[in-house]
Design an enzyme around this catalytic site. Structure first.
Site, PDB file in Angstrom:
ATOM      1  N   ASN A   1       0.805  -1.234   0.000  1.00 18.77           N
ATOM      2  CA  ASN A   1       0.000   0.000   0.000  1.00 18.77           C
ATOM      3  C   ASN A   1       0.833   1.277   0.000  1.00 18.77           C
ATOM      4  OD1 ASN A   1      -2.605  -1.368   0.142  1.00 18.77           O
ATOM      5  ND2 ASN A   1      -1.989  -1.932   2.214  1.00 18.77           N
TER       6      ASN A   1
ATOM      7  N   LEU B   1       6.650   5.689   8.605  1.00 18.75           N
ATOM      8  CA  LEU B   1       6.272   7.101   8.496  1.00 18.75           C
ATOM      9  C   LEU B   1       5.498   7.537   9.728  1.00 18.75           C
ATOM     10  CD1 LEU B   1       5.075   6.765   4.823  1.00 18.75           C
ATOM     11  CD2 LEU B   1       6.941   8.269   5.539  1.00 18.75           C
ATOM     12  N   SER B   2       4.545   6.714  10.142  1.00 19.73           N
ATOM     13  CA  SER B   2       3.663   7.075  11.254  1.00 19.73           C
ATOM     14  C   SER B   2       4.212   6.536  12.571  1.00 19.73           C
ATOM     15  CB  SER B   2       2.253   6.519  11.009  1.00 19.73           C
ATOM     16  OG  SER B   2       2.266   5.105  11.045  1.00 19.73           O
TER      17      SER B   2
ATOM     18  N   GLU C   1      14.604  -0.744  10.370  1.00 17.75           N
ATOM     19  CA  GLU C   1      13.155  -0.669  10.159  1.00 17.75           C
ATOM     20  C   GLU C   1      12.721   0.795  10.238  1.00 17.75           C
ATOM     21  OE1 GLU C   1      11.037  -2.214  13.508  1.00 17.75           O
ATOM     22  OE2 GLU C   1       9.117  -2.295  12.464  1.00 17.75           O
TER      23      GLU C   1
ATOM     24  N   ASP D   1      12.027 -13.739   9.800  1.00 14.31           N
ATOM     25  CA  ASP D   1      13.066 -14.746   9.577  1.00 14.31           C
ATOM     26  C   ASP D   1      14.047 -14.304   8.492  1.00 14.31           C
ATOM     27  OD1 ASP D   1      12.012 -16.401  11.506  1.00 14.31           O
ATOM     28  OD2 ASP D   1      11.053 -17.791  10.099  1.00 14.31           O
TER      29      ASP D   1
ATOM     30  N   HIS E   1       3.410  -6.189  11.256  1.00 23.98           N
ATOM     31  CA  HIS E   1       2.619  -6.665  12.393  1.00 23.98           C
ATOM     32  C   HIS E   1       2.140  -8.099  12.230  1.00 23.98           C
ATOM     33  CE1 HIS E   1       2.753  -2.369  12.852  1.00 23.98           C
ATOM     34  NE2 HIS E   1       2.006  -2.182  11.791  1.00 23.98           N
TER      35      HIS E   1
ATOM     36  N   ARG F   1      -1.040  -2.424  15.806  1.00 24.22           N
ATOM     37  CA  ARG F   1       0.202  -1.900  15.218  1.00 24.22           C
ATOM     38  C   ARG F   1       1.326  -1.780  16.249  1.00 24.22           C
ATOM     39  NH1 ARG F   1      -1.636   0.017  10.141  1.00 24.22           N
ATOM     40  NH2 ARG F   1      -3.792   0.714  10.288  1.00 24.22           N
TER      41      ARG F   1
ATOM     42  N   ARG G   1      -0.814   4.345  17.633  1.00 26.47           N
ATOM     43  CA  ARG G   1      -1.992   4.031  16.807  1.00 26.47           C
ATOM     44  C   ARG G   1      -2.723   2.807  17.384  1.00 26.47           C
ATOM     45  NH1 ARG G   1      -0.399   3.968  10.735  1.00 26.47           N
ATOM     46  NH2 ARG G   1      -2.677   3.968  10.565  1.00 26.47           N
TER      47      ARG G   1
ATOM     48  N   ALA H   1       2.148  -3.017   6.561  1.00 28.06           N
ATOM     49  CA  ALA H   1       1.290  -3.866   7.412  1.00 28.06           C
ATOM     50  C   ALA H   1       1.932  -5.210   7.738  1.00 28.06           C
ATOM     51  CB  ALA H   1      -0.061  -4.072   6.740  1.00 28.06           C
TER      52      ALA H   1
HETATM   53  C1  DQA Z   1       3.477   2.044   8.167  1.00 27.99           C
HETATM   54  C2  DQA Z   1       2.722   1.674   9.460  1.00 27.99           C
HETATM   55  C3  DQA Z   1       1.965   0.369   9.308  1.00 27.99           C
HETATM   56  O1  DQA Z   1       1.253   0.079  10.504  1.00 27.99           O
HETATM   57  C4  DQA Z   1       0.961   0.465   8.173  1.00 27.99           C
HETATM   58  O2  DQA Z   1       0.336  -0.774   7.970  1.00 27.99           O
HETATM   59  C5  DQA Z   1       1.556   0.980   6.909  1.00 27.99           C
HETATM   60  C6  DQA Z   1       2.552   2.055   6.964  1.00 27.99           C
HETATM   61  C7  DQA Z   1       4.137   3.425   8.265  1.00 27.99           C
HETATM   62  O3  DQA Z   1       5.059   3.687   7.493  1.00 27.99           O
HETATM   63  O4  DQA Z   1       3.726   4.253   9.085  1.00 27.99           O
HETATM   64  O5  DQA Z   1       1.156   0.583   5.823  1.00 27.99           O
HETATM   65  O6  DQA Z   1       4.508   1.086   7.968  1.00 27.99           O
END
Ligand code: DQA
Length: 146
Positions: free
Chosen positions: A12, A102-103, A99, A88, A81, A112, A108, A78
């Site tokens: 996404n 953005l959010s 890792e 692995d 999670h 998450r 949240r 996503a």
């Molecule tokens: C994300 C946070 C994830 O929880 C979410 O499913 C995303 C984007 C982020 O970059 O904030 O698709 O990885």
């Protein structure tokens, strides 16, 4: 020659710019890629920037990074999670994996709050929008040789 930093993006994230801009900001993934490329180049590194909506493809790209990258910056979206398989794969490869999100996932929904990737990554940077990626590049470079 130094190998590139691979920047991998999960499902996404191709929709960034129009997808929930109040959560993820208004930058498109292309604009994030361009900012990452410039930032890395200023620090003397090239990047390979990829996005997939498919878990298996991300696993293949982590395997590819094991051979062809000096480090990885990874936003598993996503799959963060849900995916033991990506956990692995991160554990299985040699280059440091940072890792990024953005959010601020910890602020949240409860689903998450857990990251399978954080258990395997060198470190995590969350909640800073584009800066999460740029700091992720810094962290990836700092991790080299450590
Ligand atoms: C994300 C946070 C994830 O929880 C979410 O499913 C995303 C984007 C982020 O970059 O904030 O698709 O990885």
């Amino acid at each position: 020659m130094t190998q590139p930093i691979h920047i991998l993006n999960g499902p996404n994230l191709n929709l960034l710019g129009t997808r929930e801009p109040d959560v993820y900001g208004t930058l498109s993934l292309k604009e994030i890629e361009q900012a990452c490329a410039k930032h890395a180049r200023d620090l003397g590194y090239e990047i390979l920037f990829r996005q997939s909506n498919h878990e298996g493809e991300l696993i293949d790209w982590l395997h590819d990074a094991n051979v062809n990258a000096c480090a990885v910056v990874f936003n598993p979206a996503a799959f963060t999670h849900t995916s033991v398989a990506l956990h692995d794969a991160v554990r299985a490869i040699e280059p440091p994996v940072i890792e990024v999100h953005l959010s601020q996932t910890a602020a949240r929904e409860a689903f998450r709050h857990h990251s399978y990737i954080a258990l395997a990554a060198r470190g995590s940077i969350t909640g800073l929008g584009l800066q999460s990626y740029l700091l992720g590049i810094n962290a990836a470079i700092t991790s080299l040789g450590n």
